[in-house]
Design an enzyme around this catalytic site. Structure first.
Site, PDB file in Angstrom:
ATOM      1  N   HIS A  86       0.589  -0.936  -0.059  1.00 25.68           N
ATOM      2  CA  HIS A  86       0.025   0.032  -0.193  1.00 25.68           C
ATOM      3  C   HIS A  86       1.051   1.360  -0.019  1.00 25.68           C
ATOM      4  O   HIS A  86       0.935   2.065   0.852  1.00 25.68           O
ATOM      5  CB  HIS A  86      -1.121  -0.136   1.216  1.00 25.68           C
ATOM      6  CG  HIS A  86      -2.139  -0.962   0.968  1.00 25.68           C
ATOM      7  ND1 HIS A  86      -3.120  -0.727   0.440  1.00 25.68           N
ATOM      8  CD2 HIS A  86      -2.211  -2.484   1.385  1.00 25.68           C
ATOM      9  CE1 HIS A  86      -3.963  -1.738   0.421  1.00 25.68           C
ATOM     10  NE2 HIS A  86      -3.356  -2.776   1.008  1.00 25.68           N
ATOM     11  N   HIS A 143       0.791  -8.518  -1.190  1.00 20.14           N
ATOM     12  CA  HIS A 143       0.278  -8.587  -2.522  1.00 20.14           C
ATOM     13  C   HIS A 143       0.696  -7.946  -3.615  1.00 20.14           C
ATOM     14  O   HIS A 143       0.495  -6.782  -3.784  1.00 20.14           O
ATOM     15  CB  HIS A 143      -1.167  -8.265  -2.375  1.00 20.14           C
ATOM     16  CG  HIS A 143      -1.738  -7.022  -1.589  1.00 20.14           C
ATOM     17  ND1 HIS A 143      -1.384  -5.840  -1.719  1.00 20.14           N
ATOM     18  CD2 HIS A 143      -2.658  -6.949  -0.810  1.00 20.14           C
ATOM     19  CE1 HIS A 143      -1.801  -4.992  -1.233  1.00 20.14           C
ATOM     20  NE2 HIS A 143      -2.721  -5.698  -0.312  1.00 20.14           N
ATOM     21  N   ASN A 200      -0.350  -5.249  -6.298  1.00 24.10           N
ATOM     22  CA  ASN A 200      -1.562  -4.526  -5.886  1.00 24.10           C
ATOM     23  C   ASN A 200      -1.409  -3.274  -4.887  1.00 24.10           C
ATOM     24  O   ASN A 200      -0.537  -3.582  -3.903  1.00 24.10           O
ATOM     25  CB  ASN A 200      -2.710  -5.400  -5.521  1.00 24.10           C
ATOM     26  CG  ASN A 200      -2.921  -6.313  -6.432  1.00 24.10           C
ATOM     27  OD1 ASN A 200      -2.743  -7.574  -6.479  1.00 24.10           O
ATOM     28  ND2 ASN A 200      -3.796  -6.026  -7.391  1.00 24.10           N
ATOM     29  N   ARG A 205      11.760   4.601 -16.259  1.00 23.74           N
ATOM     30  CA  ARG A 205      12.777   5.581 -15.324  1.00 23.74           C
ATOM     31  C   ARG A 205      12.496   5.856 -13.988  1.00 23.74           C
ATOM     32  O   ARG A 205      13.471   6.227 -12.911  1.00 23.74           O
ATOM     33  CB  ARG A 205      12.677   7.274 -16.168  1.00 23.74           C
ATOM     34  CG  ARG A 205      13.233   7.379 -17.440  1.00 23.74           C
ATOM     35  CD  ARG A 205      13.037   8.850 -17.868  1.00 23.74           C
ATOM     36  NE  ARG A 205      11.639   8.890 -18.251  1.00 23.74           N
ATOM     37  CZ  ARG A 205      10.887   8.719 -19.383  1.00 23.74           C
ATOM     38  NH1 ARG A 205      11.526   7.801 -20.287  1.00 23.74           N
ATOM     39  NH2 ARG A 205       9.668   9.189 -19.497  1.00 23.74           N
ATOM     40  N   ASP A 252      -6.420 -15.013  -7.585  1.00 30.37           N
ATOM     41  CA  ASP A 252      -7.931 -15.123  -7.816  1.00 30.37           C
ATOM     42  C   ASP A 252      -8.580 -14.784  -9.255  1.00 30.37           C
ATOM     43  O   ASP A 252      -9.937 -14.818  -9.408  1.00 30.37           O
ATOM     44  CB  ASP A 252      -8.864 -14.404  -6.586  1.00 30.37           C
ATOM     45  CG  ASP A 252      -8.608 -12.875  -6.968  1.00 30.37           C
ATOM     46  OD1 ASP A 252      -7.859 -12.290  -7.796  1.00 30.37           O
ATOM     47  OD2 ASP A 252      -9.447 -11.898  -6.105  1.00 30.37           O
ATOM     48  N   ASP A 288      -5.718 -13.146   1.114  1.00 31.68           N
ATOM     49  CA  ASP A 288      -6.289 -11.893   1.404  1.00 31.68           C
ATOM     50  C   ASP A 288      -7.936 -11.964   1.837  1.00 31.68           C
ATOM     51  O   ASP A 288      -8.782 -11.286   1.399  1.00 31.68           O
ATOM     52  CB  ASP A 288      -5.966 -10.655   0.462  1.00 31.68           C
ATOM     53  CG  ASP A 288      -6.220  -9.310   0.862  1.00 31.68           C
ATOM     54  OD1 ASP A 288      -6.583  -9.259   1.932  1.00 31.68           O
ATOM     55  OD2 ASP A 288      -6.521  -8.446  -0.238  1.00 31.68           O
ATOM     56  N   LEU A 321     -11.555  -3.245  -5.520  1.00 30.81           N
ATOM     57  CA  LEU A 321     -11.289  -4.601  -4.841  1.00 30.81           C
ATOM     58  C   LEU A 321     -11.174  -4.458  -3.571  1.00 30.81           C
ATOM     59  O   LEU A 321     -10.515  -3.740  -3.010  1.00 30.81           O
ATOM     60  CB  LEU A 321     -10.214  -5.197  -5.392  1.00 30.81           C
ATOM     61  CG  LEU A 321     -10.173  -5.787  -7.190  1.00 30.81           C
ATOM     62  CD1 LEU A 321      -8.952  -6.503  -7.551  1.00 30.81           C
ATOM     63  CD2 LEU A 321     -11.415  -6.903  -7.073  1.00 30.81           C
ATOM     64  N   ALA A 322     -11.888  -5.308  -2.792  1.00 27.11           N
ATOM     65  CA  ALA A 322     -11.867  -5.353  -1.159  1.00 27.11           C
ATOM     66  C   ALA A 322     -11.503  -6.571  -0.746  1.00 27.11           C
ATOM     67  O   ALA A 322     -12.432  -7.481  -0.442  1.00 27.11           O
ATOM     68  CB  ALA A 322     -13.504  -4.656  -0.798  1.00 27.11           C
TER      69      ALA A 322
END
Length: 370
Positions: free
Chosen positions: A184, A205, A208, A216, A237, A263, A296-297
Site C-alpha cells: 500500500h 500482495h 496491488n 525511469r 483469484d 487476502d 477490490l476489497a
C-alpha cells in the site's frame, strides 16, 4: 498411532507413490512404502496463509474474539489451510490492541491454526490505500510500537508504506522480532530499497496497491521484482493480477520467493453476499469482492483454489504450486523446521486432495478439522 495410506504423497520436495504416513501426538513419526491397499488420494503439507482478514462469516477487524479466530480457522481448513496469520487492516489503536489481546490468548492456549498476527496498516500511503479507511491511516507512534513490541503474539508481521515509516523505525521493528512487509505504497525505488536495507523482507500482495514499474522510475514493483532476497505474496483469484504479470514475477524472482496468499474476507466458506465494512459495504459478485466505489476489497479466494489456479492458468507443476502454498510461506515466516514439509518430526499438518486438487480432508497437528 494413526496412519493414512495414499497413492501419492508430496513431502514438500518430491513426489512419492503408494506411501503410508504415520503420526502420533501431533507429529509425523514415519513415512514408508504402503503395504496393501491405498486410497487413490494425495497427501501434501498443509497450506500456510499469511494474509487472512476473515472467513466463515467472521471478519477479524469487526470481531476481535477467540470465537472469530476459531471460525476463521474452521472455514479455511475446509480448503487445506492449517496455519493462518489473522490480519487486521488499518483501524484504530483500540481495535489493534483488542486484536493483539485475543491473539495472545490464542497463542497461550495453543489454539490450532493461529500462528500470530498480521497488521496490514495503519502506516500506509493514502494514494495507494485501496479500501483501507483514510481516517485511520497514520504515522507510527509509541502506541502502535508498544503493540508490535509485545512478546506474546506469536509471529508478528506488519505491512508498512516505506515513504511513511523510516528506515530507523523499520530497524526498530525488526529488532522487536517483527517481519516487515512493504505494501500500500506509492514510494519510489530508492525509498523502497532503503526499507529493504533496513530489514524489510517482504511485499504484501505484489502489484496491488503499489507504485508500478516504469522505465525511469522502477517503483515498489520494480524493486520487489529485482530484489533476490525478499518474498512476495500473490493473490491468484483471477481479479487481482493478470496471469502474464504473475509469469513476469516467476521469471524475475528466485525460486522460493513467491508465495500464495488469499487476502480472504468473511464470505469465504459461506454464501454471504455482502457485509458492512467501516462506513460502507462490500458486495460479492461470484468470486469478486468490491466496495460501493467499485474497488477490490480483499477476496473470497481459498488456498486450494489458488493452488489449482497456479497449475491451470500459469502452467506450474503441481508440486511447485503446493510449495508456494506451504513450504515457501513457512520459510518466509521462519518456521520451516517443523512446517511446510511432510517429514518425521514435523507437525502433522497436512491436506488430503483428490485427483482434481479438491480438498477431501485437512489435519491440524494430527486432528482432522474438515
Amino acid at each position: 498411532m494413526q496412519q493414512l495410506a495414499v497413492a501419492r504423497l508430496f513431502d514438500g520436495e518430491k513426489w512419492l507413490d503408494n506411501q503410508c504416513l504415520s503420526w502420533q501426538n501431533g507429529r509425523i513419526v514415519r513415512i514408508e512404502p504402503a503395504e496393501g491397499d491405498v486410497l487413490s488420494l494425495t497427501l501434501a503439507p498443509g497450506f500456510i496463509d499469511v494474509q487472512v482478514n476473515g472467513g466463515g462469516g467472521a471478519l477479524f477487524n469487526t470481531d476481535t474474539s477467540l470465537d472469530a479466530l476459531r471460525t476463521m480457522v474452521k472455514a479455511h481448513s475446509q480448503f487445506g489451510s492449517t496455519l493462518l496469520l489473522p490480519t487486521v487492516i488499518t483501524d484504530s489503536v483500540e481495535t489493534m490492541q483488542a486484536a493483539a489481546d485475543v491473539i495472545a490468548q490464542a497463542i497461550a492456549a495453543g489454539e490450532p491454526g493461529v500462528a500470530g498476527v498480521h497488521f496490514e496498516g495503519p502506516h500506509l500511503s493514502v494514494p495507494k490505500r485501496g479500501v483501507h479507511p483514510t481516517a485511520h491511516i497514520r504515522a507510527l507512534s509509541d502506541a502502535e510500537m508498544a503493540i508490535y513490541r509485545r512478546t506474546d503474539l506469536g509471529i508478528k508481521l506488519v505491512t508498512v508504506a516505506p515513504e511513511n515509516v523510516s528506515p530507523e523505525q523499520i530497524r526498530q521493528l525488526v529488532a522487536a522480532n517483527v517481519i516487515v512487509c512493504l505494501g500500500h505504497s506509492n514510494a519510489d525505488a530508492a525509498t523502497t530499497q532503503a526499507a529493504l536495507d533496513a530489514g524489510a523482507t517482504g511485499f504484501t500482495h505484489l502489484y496491488n496497491a503499489m507504485s508500478p514499474l516504469t522505465s525511469r522510475e522502477p517503483g515498489v514493483v520494480g524493486v520487489a521484482l529485482a530484489d533476490p532476497h525478499s518474498w512476495c505474496g500473490l493473490i491468484l483469484d483471477g481479479h487481482h493480477i493478470h496471469p502474464l504479470a504473475v509469469k513476469v514475477a516467476l521469471a524475475a524472482k528466485p525460486k522460493g520467493k513467491l508465495l500464495l496468499v488469499t487476502d480472504a474476507m468473511s464470505p469465504v466458506g459461506t454464501s454471504q453476499s455482502e457485509f458492512d465494512f467501516f462506513e460502507g459495504k462490500v458486495i460479492r459478485q461470484g468470486n469478486k469482492l468490491t466496495n460501493l466505489e467499485g474497488s477490490l476489497a480483499g477476496s473470497v479466494l481459498d488456498m486450494a483454489d489458488a493452488v489449482r489456479y497456479a497449475v491451470r492458468e500459469l502452467g506450474l507443476e503441481q508440486g511447485e504450486a503446493l510449495r508456494m502454498a506451504s513450504l515457501y510461506p513457512a520459510e518466509f515466516l521462519g518456521i520451516a523446521t517443523e512446517r511446510g514439509r511432510l517429514q518425521p518430526g514435523y507437525l502433522a499438518d497436512f491436506v488430503v486432495l483428490d485427483t482434481q486438487g479438491q480438498v477431501q480432508a485437512c489435519y491440524l497437528a494430527g486432528e482432522q478439522h474438515s
